[in-house]
Design an enzyme around this catalytic site. Structure first.
Site, PDB file in Angstrom:
ATOM      1  N   LYS A 106       0.816  -1.216  -0.083  1.00  0.00           N
ATOM      2  CA  LYS A 106       0.002  -0.200   0.117  1.00  0.00           C
ATOM      3  C   LYS A 106       0.800   1.255  -0.217  1.00  0.00           C
ATOM      4  O   LYS A 106       1.969   1.186   0.616  1.00  0.00           O
ATOM      5  CB  LYS A 106      -0.816  -0.019   1.344  1.00  0.00           C
ATOM      6  CG  LYS A 106      -2.033  -0.971   1.400  1.00  0.00           C
ATOM      7  CD  LYS A 106      -2.933  -0.724   2.353  1.00  0.00           C
ATOM      8  CE  LYS A 106      -4.006  -1.952   2.354  1.00  0.00           C
ATOM      9  NZ  LYS A 106      -3.880  -3.316   2.329  1.00  0.00           N
ATOM     10  N   HIS A 127      -3.945   2.073   4.564  1.00  0.00           N
ATOM     11  CA  HIS A 127      -3.111   3.213   4.095  1.00  0.00           C
ATOM     12  C   HIS A 127      -2.850   4.219   5.115  1.00  0.00           C
ATOM     13  O   HIS A 127      -1.869   4.609   5.045  1.00  0.00           O
ATOM     14  CB  HIS A 127      -3.783   3.763   2.831  1.00  0.00           C
ATOM     15  CG  HIS A 127      -4.065   3.052   1.449  1.00  0.00           C
ATOM     16  ND1 HIS A 127      -4.941   2.259   1.384  1.00  0.00           N
ATOM     17  CD2 HIS A 127      -3.151   2.926   0.508  1.00  0.00           C
ATOM     18  CE1 HIS A 127      -4.950   1.654   0.296  1.00  0.00           C
ATOM     19  NE2 HIS A 127      -3.589   2.063  -0.137  1.00  0.00           N
ATOM     20  N   SER A 170      -7.421   3.940  -2.241  1.00  0.00           N
ATOM     21  CA  SER A 170      -7.642   3.882  -0.901  1.00  0.00           C
ATOM     22  C   SER A 170      -8.938   4.225  -0.470  1.00  0.00           C
ATOM     23  O   SER A 170      -9.414   5.297  -0.835  1.00  0.00           O
ATOM     24  CB  SER A 170      -6.633   4.691  -0.217  1.00  0.00           C
ATOM     25  OG  SER A 170      -6.533   4.759   1.075  1.00  0.00           O
ATOM     26  N   GLY A 172      -9.559   4.840   2.784  1.00  0.00           N
ATOM     27  CA  GLY A 172      -9.310   5.638   3.978  1.00  0.00           C
ATOM     28  C   GLY A 172      -8.939   6.988   3.185  1.00  0.00           C
ATOM     29  O   GLY A 172      -9.159   7.865   3.966  1.00  0.00           O
TER      30      GLY A 172
END
Length: 205
Positions: A106, A127, A170, A172
Site C-alpha cells: 500500500k 493506507h 484507498s 481511507g
C-alpha cells in the site's frame, strides 16, 4: 506461502515471466484466497484480497476492506492544522521524496508544504499505516501544512526486471473528486529510481 507472480501477455495468453519467492503477507492457500489480476500492456501482478479473504460488501453494495472507525481515523489524519512556512524548507529537504520497498505494498501520496512524498510499506495493513510514520516525522519537524492526497498500491519488482506498477485506490484516503494522481507518484519514483520502468493504472485496488 504465496508468491508474487509477474506475467506477460503473449499471443493471447498470460505467461508467467517470473515468480518471486518472497511470501506475501496474509496470502492463504490458493483454494481459500481471492486474488485480483492488475495488468497493463507490459506486465501484470496477482494480489490477494485484504488479509487473504474476499471483501465483504457494504450495505450500499460497495466493497470496503476498512471499518467506519478506521476510515474516520484516516480522515482525521489526512490534513495538518497549519499554514505553509518558509522556515520548514530546510527540514523538509532532509526527507526523501520516495520511500518504498520491493514487493506489493500500500502507498500514499503526501503533500508537505510545496513538496510531494511517496510512501509505501509492505507491513501496512491499511493506507493510514503507510502514512503514519511520515506524518509523525512532519509533526516532529513542526510542519503542519500537509495533506494525504490519496493512495493505492505499488508493485515493485526488483532486479533483474526493475519494473514498478502504481495503481489502485484507498478507501481511507480517497482521491479528491475521484481523480487519481498516480502519474505524479510515478514521476517522483522515476526520479528516485532512474532506469526503472514505472507504469500506472487506475484499475485494481
Amino acid at each position: 506461502p504465496g508468491l508474487v507472480l509477474e506475467l506477460h501477455w503473449m499471443r493471447g495468453l498470460w505467461v508467467v515471466a517470473a515468480a518471486c519467492g518472497r511470501p506475501v503477507r496474509g496470502l492463504a492457500a490458493p483454494t481459500t484466497t481471492t486474488v485480483r489480476l492488475v495488468a497493463t500492456r507490459r506486465f501484470a501482478v496477482f494480489e490477494p484480497s485484504e488479509g487473504g479473504h474476499a471483501m465483504a460488501p457494504a450495505e450500499d453494495g460497495s466493497s470496503f476492506t476498512t471499518t467506519a472507525d478506521e476510515r474516520a481515523e484516516a480522515a482525521a489524519m489526512r490534513r495538518g492544522a497549519g499554514a505553509a512556512s518558509a522556515t520548514h524548507d530546510a527540514s523538509l529537504a532532509g526527507l526523501p521524496s520516495v520511500a518504498i520497498e520491493p514487493g506489493v505494498q500500500k502507498y500514499v501520496l503526501i503533500r508537505a508544504e510545496t513538496r510531494f512524498l511517496v510512501r509505501g510499506l509492505l507491513s501496512a495493513n491499511y493506507h493510514k499505516d503507510a502514512a503514519r510514520p511520515t506524518l509523525a516525522a512532519l509533526d516532529r519537524l513542526g510542519v503542519t501544512d500537509y495533506e494525504v492526497l490519496g493512495g493505492g498500491r505499488i508493485a515493485m519488482h526488483a532486479a533483474p526486471e526493475q519494473k514498478m506498477l502504481v495503481y489502485g485506490f484507498s478507501y481511507g484516503f480517497p482521491w479528491p473528486n475521484g481523480v487519481t494522481q498516480h502519474d505524479l507518484a510515478a514521476d517522483l519514483i522515476r526520479e528516485a529510481y532512474p532506469g526503472w520502468t514505472v507504469e500506472t493504472s487506475d484499475e485494481g485496488y
